[in-house]
Design an enzyme around this catalytic site. Sequence first.
Site, PDB file in Angstrom:
ATOM      1  N   HIS A  92      -9.482   0.947   4.906  1.00 43.86           N
ATOM      2  CA  HIS A  92      -8.227   0.970   5.413  1.00 43.86           C
ATOM      3  C   HIS A  92      -8.560   1.972   6.666  1.00 43.86           C
ATOM      4  CE1 HIS A  92      -3.940   2.493   6.256  1.00 43.86           C
ATOM      5  NE2 HIS A  92      -3.608   1.452   5.520  1.00 43.86           N
TER       6      HIS A  92
ATOM      7  N   GLY B 113       2.245   2.112  10.757  1.00 44.07           N
ATOM      8  CA  GLY B 113       2.998   3.423  10.559  1.00 44.07           C
ATOM      9  C   GLY B 113       3.799   3.650  11.805  1.00 44.07           C
TER      10      GLY B 113
ATOM     11  N   ASN C  53       0.930  -1.249  -0.067  1.00 45.92           N
ATOM     12  CA  ASN C  53      -0.043   0.019  -0.091  1.00 45.92           C
ATOM     13  C   ASN C  53       0.978   1.210   0.062  1.00 45.92           C
ATOM     14  OD1 ASN C  53      -1.866   1.945   0.367  1.00 45.92           O
ATOM     15  ND2 ASN C  53      -2.462   1.355   2.567  1.00 45.92           N
TER      16      ASN C  53
ATOM     17  N   SER D 219       3.388  -2.391  10.361  1.00 44.29           N
ATOM     18  CA  SER D 219       4.865  -2.319  10.694  1.00 44.29           C
ATOM     19  C   SER D 219       5.576  -3.644  10.145  1.00 44.29           C
ATOM     20  CB  SER D 219       5.044  -1.825  11.942  1.00 44.29           C
ATOM     21  OG  SER D 219       4.584  -0.431  12.068  1.00 44.29           O
TER      22      SER D 219
ATOM     23  N   LYS E 268       0.241   4.202  -0.364  1.00 39.93           N
ATOM     24  CA  LYS E 268      -0.442   5.413   0.375  1.00 39.93           C
ATOM     25  C   LYS E 268      -0.299   6.654  -0.517  1.00 39.93           C
ATOM     26  CE  LYS E 268       0.473   3.408   4.938  1.00 39.93           C
ATOM     27  NZ  LYS E 268       0.047   3.721   6.333  1.00 39.93           N
TER      28      LYS E 268
ATOM     29  N   GLU F  67      -5.369  -5.283  10.489  1.00 43.97           N
ATOM     30  CA  GLU F  67      -4.399  -3.840  10.537  1.00 43.97           C
ATOM     31  C   GLU F  67      -4.757  -3.315  11.752  1.00 43.97           C
ATOM     32  OE1 GLU F  67      -2.470  -2.960   6.603  1.00 43.97           O
ATOM     33  OE2 GLU F  67      -4.029  -1.589   7.092  1.00 43.97           O
TER      34      GLU F  67
ATOM     35  N   GLU G 197      -7.014   4.547   7.680  1.00 42.18           N
ATOM     36  CA  GLU G 197      -6.703   6.050   7.418  1.00 42.18           C
ATOM     37  C   GLU G 197      -8.021   6.518   6.823  1.00 42.18           C
ATOM     38  OE1 GLU G 197      -2.937   5.528   5.349  1.00 42.18           O
ATOM     39  OE2 GLU G 197      -2.001   5.057   7.397  1.00 42.18           O
TER      40      GLU G 197
END
Length: 252
Positions: free
Chosen positions: A96, A174, A10, A213, A12, A168, A98
């Site tokens: 996701h 991250g 991904n 991560s 991003k 996730e 985010e």
Amino acid sequence: MARARFVAGNWKMHGNLAQNQSLLEMVISGIRTLQDVSCAVCVPYPYISQAQLMLKGSHLAWGAQNVSQYHQGAYTGEVSADMLADLGCQYVIVGHSERRTLFGETDQVVAEKFRAALGRSLMPILCVGETLAQREQDETEKIIARQLDVVINLAGIDAFKESVVAYEPIWAIGTGKTATPHQAQEVHAYIRNRIAVHDRKIAENIQILYGGSVKASNARELFEMPDIDGGLIGGASLVAAEFVSICLAAQS
Ligand code: PEP
């Protein structure tokens, strides 16, 4: 029979034409002898045509990071599943964290996006996961169940024949903090069992990826867990050598 492995990157909102070109060239070459592992990169919309051209005939597939829940119409700034399918898109990330936290996507919207993607033969990668506070309050299973159930209720369990789930944990994305293989395995088994309540065969076959991560240095121990079928890779997918090593670690 063991499930095939899948590793998806991904990117991003990262990249530019020149960087993407060298990253893709290195990944294509690094995974060319890989067996029994599918690999894909989910690129920002403007680079879809670059991915489409460069990845043709390679072992690397491509996908998008978002899709509209709407089919067509006055939805400025949105991209439909039809448009992605038109370009040969294979995968799309939906839900996701985010998108959920920064762009207000509710479970219902995520479920509608999931259904829109499937309706155009795109393979949705459905992300689910809890915050640190939710984990600390022992709510992980409750949150995952809710996120899954809304999708199952809207799209139907059969939809999971053609989709991938990614666990996730938000506290691991991250942040450099990875769930331990044991922590991840526990939630992956929970997800599989939750799907099995509806259909055992679909649950046995569905690929459940871990994301948060993942790096070359921790991928193998995660992928050794019985219910972890690969990874959804953020930061490390932007570094060719890291991403290639993660894909290689998925090979049994
Ligand atoms: C992600 O963006 O889906 C992700 C897992 O990011 P990272 O690997 O950087 O934690």
